[in-house]
Structures are given as structure tokens and as C-alpha cells.
Design a protein around this motif. Structure first.
Motif, PDB file in Angstrom:
ATOM      1  N   SER A   1      -5.408  -6.186  12.520  1.00  0.00           N
ATOM      2  CA  SER A   1      -4.564  -5.331  11.681  1.00  0.00           C
ATOM      3  C   SER A   1      -3.639  -6.013  10.706  1.00  0.00           C
ATOM      4  CB  SER A   1      -3.789  -4.154  12.401  1.00  0.00           C
ATOM      5  OG  SER A   1      -4.821  -3.510  13.227  1.00  0.00           O
ATOM      6  N   THR A   2      -2.856  -7.091  11.638  1.00  0.00           N
ATOM      7  CA  THR A   2      -2.109  -7.802  10.781  1.00  0.00           C
ATOM      8  C   THR A   2      -2.565  -8.615   9.708  1.00  0.00           C
ATOM      9  OG1 THR A   2      -0.654  -8.024  12.935  1.00  0.00           O
ATOM     10  CG2 THR A   2      -0.198  -9.408  11.067  1.00  0.00           C
ATOM     11  N   LEU A   3      -3.772  -8.988   9.738  1.00  0.00           N
ATOM     12  CA  LEU A   3      -4.531  -9.760   8.639  1.00  0.00           C
ATOM     13  C   LEU A   3      -4.825  -8.950   7.488  1.00  0.00           C
ATOM     14  CD1 LEU A   3      -5.489 -12.562   7.989  1.00  0.00           C
ATOM     15  CD2 LEU A   3      -7.650 -11.927   8.999  1.00  0.00           C
ATOM     16  N   SER A   4      -5.372  -7.464   8.038  1.00  0.00           N
ATOM     17  CA  SER A   4      -5.814  -6.658   7.117  1.00  0.00           C
ATOM     18  C   SER A   4      -4.696  -6.196   6.203  1.00  0.00           C
ATOM     19  CB  SER A   4      -6.382  -5.563   7.858  1.00  0.00           C
ATOM     20  OG  SER A   4      -6.758  -4.647   6.873  1.00  0.00           O
ATOM     21  N   LEU A   5      -3.519  -6.107   6.744  1.00  0.00           N
ATOM     22  CA  LEU A   5      -2.479  -5.202   6.113  1.00  0.00           C
ATOM     23  C   LEU A   5      -1.776  -6.237   5.257  1.00  0.00           C
ATOM     24  CD1 LEU A   5      -0.777  -3.042   8.728  1.00  0.00           C
ATOM     25  CD2 LEU A   5      -2.014  -2.244   6.812  1.00  0.00           C
ATOM     26  N   PHE A   6      -1.961  -7.594   5.551  1.00  0.00           N
ATOM     27  CA  PHE A   6      -1.078  -8.454   4.856  1.00  0.00           C
ATOM     28  C   PHE A   6      -2.100  -9.092   3.727  1.00  0.00           C
ATOM     29  CE2 PHE A   6      -0.720 -13.159   3.778  1.00  0.00           C
ATOM     30  CZ  PHE A   6       0.872 -13.024   3.601  1.00  0.00           C
ATOM     31  N   LEU A   7      -3.349  -9.004   3.899  1.00  0.00           N
ATOM     32  CA  LEU A   7      -4.615  -9.402   3.074  1.00  0.00           C
ATOM     33  C   LEU A   7      -4.561  -8.278   1.824  1.00  0.00           C
ATOM     34  CD1 LEU A   7      -6.734 -11.459   4.913  1.00  0.00           C
ATOM     35  CD2 LEU A   7      -5.083 -12.441   3.191  1.00  0.00           C
ATOM     36  N   PHE A   8      -4.507  -7.138   2.251  1.00  0.00           N
ATOM     37  CA  PHE A   8      -5.145  -6.136   1.409  1.00  0.00           C
ATOM     38  C   PHE A   8      -4.434  -6.153   0.074  1.00  0.00           C
ATOM     39  CE2 PHE A   8      -5.002  -1.746  -0.589  1.00  0.00           C
ATOM     40  CZ  PHE A   8      -6.680  -1.719  -0.879  1.00  0.00           C
ATOM     41  N   PRO A   9      -3.060  -6.028   0.029  1.00  0.00           N
ATOM     42  CA  PRO A   9      -2.309  -6.198  -1.330  1.00  0.00           C
ATOM     43  C   PRO A   9      -2.702  -7.409  -2.034  1.00  0.00           C
ATOM     44  CG  PRO A   9      -0.773  -5.659   0.574  1.00  0.00           C
ATOM     45  CD  PRO A   9      -2.136  -6.234   1.258  1.00  0.00           C
ATOM     46  N   VAL A  10      -2.765  -8.757  -1.513  1.00  0.00           N
ATOM     47  CA  VAL A  10      -2.922  -9.888  -2.176  1.00  0.00           C
ATOM     48  C   VAL A  10      -4.470  -9.882  -2.471  1.00  0.00           C
ATOM     49  CG1 VAL A  10      -3.201 -12.192  -1.840  1.00  0.00           C
ATOM     50  CG2 VAL A  10      -1.407 -11.031  -0.593  1.00  0.00           C
ATOM     51  N   LEU A  11      -5.551  -9.580  -1.795  1.00  0.00           N
ATOM     52  CA  LEU A  11      -6.620  -9.531  -2.274  1.00  0.00           C
ATOM     53  C   LEU A  11      -7.054  -8.554  -3.288  1.00  0.00           C
ATOM     54  CD1 LEU A  11      -8.716  -9.784   1.247  1.00  0.00           C
ATOM     55  CD2 LEU A  11      -8.318 -11.645  -0.700  1.00  0.00           C
TER      56      LEU A  11
ATOM     57  N   ALA B   1       3.087   7.150   6.769  1.00  0.00           N
ATOM     58  CA  ALA B   1       4.490   7.233   6.110  1.00  0.00           C
ATOM     59  C   ALA B   1       4.649   5.977   5.313  1.00  0.00           C
ATOM     60  CB  ALA B   1       5.535   7.447   7.019  1.00  0.00           C
ATOM     61  N   LEU B   2       4.112   4.691   5.598  1.00  0.00           N
ATOM     62  CA  LEU B   2       4.619   3.641   4.874  1.00  0.00           C
ATOM     63  C   LEU B   2       3.663   3.309   3.754  1.00  0.00           C
ATOM     64  CD1 LEU B   2       6.441   0.970   4.901  1.00  0.00           C
ATOM     65  CD2 LEU B   2       4.200  -0.211   6.111  1.00  0.00           C
ATOM     66  N   ALA B   3       2.349   3.963   3.979  1.00  0.00           N
ATOM     67  CA  ALA B   3       1.299   3.997   2.853  1.00  0.00           C
ATOM     68  C   ALA B   3       1.763   4.441   1.682  1.00  0.00           C
ATOM     69  CB  ALA B   3       0.058   4.621   3.114  1.00  0.00           C
ATOM     70  N   PHE B   4       2.527   5.730   1.608  1.00  0.00           N
ATOM     71  CA  PHE B   4       3.207   6.558   0.670  1.00  0.00           C
ATOM     72  C   PHE B   4       4.593   5.729   0.054  1.00  0.00           C
ATOM     73  CE2 PHE B   4      -0.056   9.718   1.370  1.00  0.00           C
ATOM     74  CZ  PHE B   4      -0.315   9.848   0.230  1.00  0.00           C
ATOM     75  N   GLY B   5       5.343   5.303   1.350  1.00  0.00           N
ATOM     76  CA  GLY B   5       6.684   5.007   1.041  1.00  0.00           C
ATOM     77  C   GLY B   5       6.813   3.495   0.308  1.00  0.00           C
ATOM     78  N   MET B   6       5.671   2.736   0.402  1.00  0.00           N
ATOM     79  CA  MET B   6       5.492   1.224   0.137  1.00  0.00           C
ATOM     80  C   MET B   6       6.073   1.093  -1.180  1.00  0.00           C
ATOM     81  SD  MET B   6       5.219  -1.204   2.118  1.00  0.00           S
ATOM     82  CE  MET B   6       5.538  -2.687   1.300  1.00  0.00           C
ATOM     83  N   LYS B   7       5.449   2.003  -2.141  1.00  0.00           N
ATOM     84  CA  LYS B   7       5.958   1.686  -3.635  1.00  0.00           C
ATOM     85  C   LYS B   7       7.274   1.671  -3.739  1.00  0.00           C
ATOM     86  CE  LYS B   7       1.537   3.201  -6.142  1.00  0.00           C
ATOM     87  NZ  LYS B   7       1.256   4.132  -7.299  1.00  0.00           N
ATOM     88  N   ASP B   8       7.931   2.747  -3.327  1.00  0.00           N
ATOM     89  CA  ASP B   8       9.502   2.871  -3.219  1.00  0.00           C
ATOM     90  C   ASP B   8      10.147   1.485  -2.572  1.00  0.00           C
ATOM     91  OD1 ASP B   8       9.487   4.991  -4.713  1.00  0.00           O
ATOM     92  OD2 ASP B   8       9.408   6.334  -2.871  1.00  0.00           O
ATOM     93  N   ILE B   9       9.670   1.128  -1.413  1.00  0.00           N
ATOM     94  CA  ILE B   9      10.067  -0.127  -0.893  1.00  0.00           C
ATOM     95  C   ILE B   9      10.191  -1.199  -1.619  1.00  0.00           C
ATOM     96  CG2 ILE B   9       9.868  -1.252   1.160  1.00  0.00           C
ATOM     97  CD1 ILE B   9       9.256   1.139   2.575  1.00  0.00           C
TER      98      ILE B   9
ATOM     99  N   GLY C   1       5.511 -10.510  -0.080  1.00  0.00           N
ATOM    100  CA  GLY C   1       6.568  -9.598   0.701  1.00  0.00           C
ATOM    101  C   GLY C   1       6.239  -8.253   1.132  1.00  0.00           C
ATOM    102  N   ALA C   2       5.485  -7.611   0.481  1.00  0.00           N
ATOM    103  CA  ALA C   2       4.886  -6.367   0.914  1.00  0.00           C
ATOM    104  C   ALA C   2       3.862  -6.341   1.869  1.00  0.00           C
ATOM    105  CB  ALA C   2       4.207  -5.682  -0.300  1.00  0.00           C
ATOM    106  N   GLY C   3       3.207  -7.571   2.019  1.00  0.00           N
ATOM    107  CA  GLY C   3       2.168  -7.722   3.049  1.00  0.00           C
ATOM    108  C   GLY C   3       3.022  -7.997   4.365  1.00  0.00           C
ATOM    109  N   PHE C   4       4.062  -8.524   4.278  1.00  0.00           N
ATOM    110  CA  PHE C   4       5.193  -8.994   5.540  1.00  0.00           C
ATOM    111  C   PHE C   4       5.539  -7.636   6.049  1.00  0.00           C
ATOM    112  CE2 PHE C   4       9.587  -9.480   6.554  1.00  0.00           C
ATOM    113  CZ  PHE C   4       9.362  -9.769   7.828  1.00  0.00           C
ATOM    114  N   VAL C   5       6.003  -6.834   5.199  1.00  0.00           N
ATOM    115  CA  VAL C   5       6.544  -5.590   5.617  1.00  0.00           C
ATOM    116  C   VAL C   5       5.665  -4.753   6.335  1.00  0.00           C
ATOM    117  CG1 VAL C   5       8.127  -3.333   4.826  1.00  0.00           C
ATOM    118  CG2 VAL C   5       8.667  -5.639   4.004  1.00  0.00           C
TER     119      VAL C   5
END
Length: 501
Positions: free
Chosen positions: A441-451, A68-76, A86-90
């Protein structure tokens, strides 16, 4: 004692009288008798299926939220004006909560029992899902997802304990097969979240599409409430755990109620010398890093961390990859994501459940990591597709990655975590594994948008390091948990001499 790629013969955990399938009473004299009854598959198939479905409820919600978050992330991101950090934090807040939840959940699962923990953790999902839907800013949203993560982290150790302690030892439908059911359940939940996104995207007015992210996150409260009600109606304590606490009467009562076994405690059971079983304590986390458990813990931990890092980056980034790299519309992105998960990840998970009793968790995990390494290298080499042919190759590589995840590490990292330890250590074993896996997982989800922002398609070279690490540790530690009677290790003198552990 050495690790072995082949499953060792089941060690005898005890003895009892009468056939559990007959109407004659089954006489219980020790905790080992309870373990042996379960290992022989004494529970009726219908009962086992109910417990499996209930136990996997938390897994379903965890996966649903990720999809759900994967698709809702753009709107958020647009609503709250989030930076990539900030997106990585959420995105990573839920996994950070799960780190804390797994650490305490593993201890509580072994300390106060499976049932009590199981009934409490779903409330975290209900509260957090509703808070996410009405969050006024990114801090409330991140905090709500942290609370949801607490529920996820607490739920996984107890869910895996139930699956392992309700299943037979060998053959189809054995412990490894039941534990592996968590994987197709995960992908089914991801697919449900995609279908819900598709439905909402189709019915929401164009002026209210910004509601999409909030609605799909808030909807997670609905299945959570249903799971609470069903667990209260059908679930009971694990008889294996109850017996290990020295309460044979309660264990026998659970067998009669939930397993339909006419179990009775022998009159002389209290006079029979009982093996002292390890009691829950924080120091048991240290036991996981000692003796025969050290190599198993290293294998279970490294494979879980590698699997989590790679999968979260790819699964969370799948809509971004398809819409940005392959220039797809929103509808096409949803359909492609749904199709890839159902046709490859979900099918791979079903293959794992069906064939782990035949091939073993080690071989299937090794093959899965090999597929993922090839897929990540392929995506990195292709880069941003320049034409339809390269786009097809990229989609094929994503499919190969998800298929390898489904039948390999996605299913069996939990098998290693759950079946490398006996009942007295299982909750803390899974909790320790989940704590480190969620950190990944935390590291991956945080780093993916940045990387992704910094490296573009070069991020796939970074992700490729994860399956490579998995292959290295599997080559070094050849431990096969499927079909091995690990619960007998709580009754050491009853393990057959020469059994490989």
C-alpha cells in the motif's frame, strides 16, 4: 499433507457433554472443547452481530481515512505546496505506520490477548485524527498519519482474530463469511467519507473551501471515540484464546457472559492430560514459513500484496481519474465515486459474504482477479477518453474493477490470512500478512502520483501486473480455507487422518 481446492471435513477438536442450546450445563474438560463449541455456532446470533460490528470498527476508520484523503489531497497539496513526491509521502505515511503496527500488533494479539490490544489501539485514531486537522505543515501531517497507521496496523490482526474465533465453522455465517464482512464495511466507510465530503462541499462558504481536507480528516476522531466507548461496554476476551493459555475457568466465564452458554469446567479437568498449545513468541513468524503453513503464507501474502497495490492505486486515484480523465466537475466526481463504490464495490462485498460458504474463497478470488485484469487492460487501451462513448467504457471498466475487488480479493485475501492459521498463530499470521500488504500500500500510494504524472493513462498497464500476479499464485496454490477446521491444528493428534491441510 497437500493443499486442496475443496474444503476438508472439519476435524474434531474435542468433546463435551450437553447441548449448548439447552439449559443443561455444558461441561468443559479441555481447550479443544471450547474450540468445538464455537465452531458449532453455540453463540446466539444477536451476540455474534454485536461482536462483528465492534470488531469492524477499526476497518471502518481505516477506509474512511483513505476516502477522506482522496478528496482532501488537492487542498492539502495546494496549502502546503507539495511536490508529487511530497504528496506521495503524506498519502503513504499511514500505511508505513501500519507496517510497524501490524508487526507488533500480531505479536501482542497472540501474547497478551485480544481484548487488551483491542481496547488500546483506538486511542491512536483519536490523537492522530485531531492532529491531522490542526497540522501546521506537511511534516506534522505526515507524522500524525503515521501514528494513525500504528492504530490501523495493530487493530487488523486482533479484529480478524475476533471474527474468526466468534463464528461457526460451516454454513451461512461461517468463519469465512464473518471475516469477509470486513470488505463491505470498508466500502461503506468509503461511501460515508464521500457523503461527508459532499455535505461539507455544499455547506462550506466559497471562501473557506480550503478547510475541506482538514475537516474530513479531523472528523475521524468522532467515530473512534464512539468505538472506544462501545468496545468497553460490550467486548470481552476471546474464549478460544483464553482456553489456549490454559485458563479454562476464564474461558468458561466468557462463554457464560458473552455467549449465554451455561459452561462449567469439569472437576477432573485439571487431571485430564492437556495438549500443549504453541505459545506466542517472535520465532512464530518463522513458523509461518515452515511445513504446512509455507504454501498458505505464500498464497495469502501474494494475493494480499497484489490486491492492495491495485486497489489503493485505483481507489486513491478515483477522484483524480474521474475529474481529470473524464473532465467531471467536483460535484459530479463525488457522486460518480459514491455511486461506483456503493453499486459495485459494496454490492460485490455483500455477494462475497453471502456466497463464500457455497463457492469458497479460492474460486471467488480467482474470478475477482480476472475481472480486474480485464478492467485494467480496458482502461489502458482506452487511455484518456476522447468522447462520451470512450468515457462510458472507462467508467464501466472502473465499475468492473471495483466489483471484482468486492466479491474477490478485497474480501478473501483477509480470509486467507485469518483462516490459514490456528488460534495460536492467527494474530501473527494476520500481522505478517498485513505488514507486507501495507508495504505494498505504501509503495502504491507513493508511486501513483509519480507514475500518473510520468505515464498518464499508461499507469494502468503497471497496475494490471497486480491482478496478473494474483491469478498466477492462485493457479499454483489451490488452498481453500472456508469450512476447514484450522483451529484443530493446535491439537494435532485430534486431526482426522487424511485431512487435507
Amino acid at each position: 499433507m497437500s493443499d486442496s481446492i475443496a474444503a476438508s471435513p472439519a476435524a474434531s477438536s474435542g468433546d463435551y457433554s450437553a447441548d449448548p442450546a439447552s439449559d443443561q450445563p455444558v461441561v468443559i474438560r479441555s481447550a479443544a472443547d471450547i474450540t468445538q463449541l464455537v465452531n458449532r455456532g453455540a453463540a446466539k446470533i444477536s451476540d455474534a452481530r454485536i461482536v462483528i460490528a465492534i470488531a469492524l470498527g477499526g476497518v471502518f476508520l481505516d477506509a474512511y481515512d483513505l476516502g477522506a484523503l482522496a478528496f482532501g489531497m488537492k487542498d492539502i497539496t495546494r496549502q502546503f505546496g507539495l511536490t508529487p513526491s511530497g504528496a506521495g509521502f503524506v498519502a503513504s505515511a499511514i500505511t508505513f505506520g501500519a507496517i510497524v503496527g501490524a508487526l507488533f500488533g500480531g505479536y501482542l494479539t497472540d501474547k497478551i490477548g485480544r481484548y487488551r490490544v483491542f481496547m488500546a489501539d483506538m486511542f491512536f485514531f483519536v490523537i492522530a485524527a485531531l492532529a491531522c486537522a490542526f497540522a501546521p505543515n506537511e511534516w506534522v501531517l505526515g507524522g500524525s498519519r503515521f501514528v494513525m497507521g500504528l492504530g490501523v496496523g495493530i487493530d487488523l490482526p486482533v479484529a480478524m482474530a475476533f471474527l474468526a474465533e466468534f463464528s461457526k465453522l460451516q454454513g451461512r455465517g461461517n468463519k469465512a463469511s464473518r471475516v469477509a464482512m470486513w470488505c463491505p464495511t470498508w466500502y461503506a466507510a468509503i461511501s460515508v467519507s464521500y457523503l461527508l465530503v459532499l455535505l461539507l462541499y455544499a455547506v462550506l462558504p466559497a471562501t473557506h473551501t480550503d478547510w475541506l481536507g482538514r475537516l474530513i480528516l479531523g472528523f475521524g476522531a468522532v467515530p473512534a471515540i464512539l468505538i472506544i466507548a462501545i468496545r468497553h461496554r460490550y467486548m470481552n476476551e476471546s474464549p478460544v484464546w483464553a482456553a489456549n493459555q490454559g485458563d479454562l475457568q476464564s474461558a468458561a466465564a466468557i462463554l457464560r457472559k458473552s455467549y449465554n452458554i451455561n459452561a462449567v469446567v469439569a472437576d477432573d479437568a485439571d487431571k485430564t492430560p492437556q495438549v500443549k498449545v504453541r505459545k506466542a513468541a517472535w520465532r512464530n513468524y518463522g513458523t509461518l514459513l515452515q511445513g504446512i503453513y509455507l504454501r498458505r503464507t505464500v498464497l495469502a501474502t501474494v494475493t494480499a500484496v497484489a490486491s492492495s497495490f491495485a486497489y489503493n492505486a485505483v481507489a486513491f486515484g478515483l477522484p483524480v481519474i474521474l475529474s481529470s480523465f473524464l473532465q467531471q466537475s467536483m460535484i459530479s466526481t463525488i457522486l460518480f465515486s459514491l455511486g461506483l463504490n456503493l453499486c459495485f464495490a459494496f454490492v460485490g462485498g455483500l455477494i462475497a459474504v453471502r456466497y463464500v460458504s457455497k463457492f469458497g474463497a479460492w474460486k471467488m478470488t480467482y474470478a475477482g482477479y480476472a475481472c480486474q485484469l480485464v478492467a485494467m487492460i480496458g482502461l489502458a487501451v482506452v487511455g484518456r477518453p476522447a468522447d462520451g462513448g470512450e468515457a462510458a467504457i472507462s467508467i464501466a471498466m472502473l465499475a468492473l474493477f471495483l466489483f471484482g475487488q468486492g466479491f474477490g480479493p478485497g474480501s478473501h485475501t483477509m480470509t486467507f490470512a485469518s483462516l490459514s492459521y490456528p488460534t495460536s498463530l492467527r494474530g501473527m499470521g494476520v500481522g505478517f500478512n498485513q505488514t507486507l500488504m501495507r508495504a505494498s500500500s505504501t509503495l502504491s500510494l507513493f508511486l501513483f502520483p509519480v507514475l500518473s504524472a510520468a505515464l498518464g493513462t499508461g499507469v494502468f498497464w503497471v497496475i494490471a501486473l497486480a491482478p496478473l500476479a494474483g491469478l498466477i499464485v492462485l493457479t499454483a496454490v489451490r488452498w481453500e480455507p472456508s469450512g476447514y477446521d484450522v483451529d484443530a491444528e493446535d491439537f494435532q493428534q485430534e486431526i482426522k487422518p487424511g485431512a487435507a491441510v
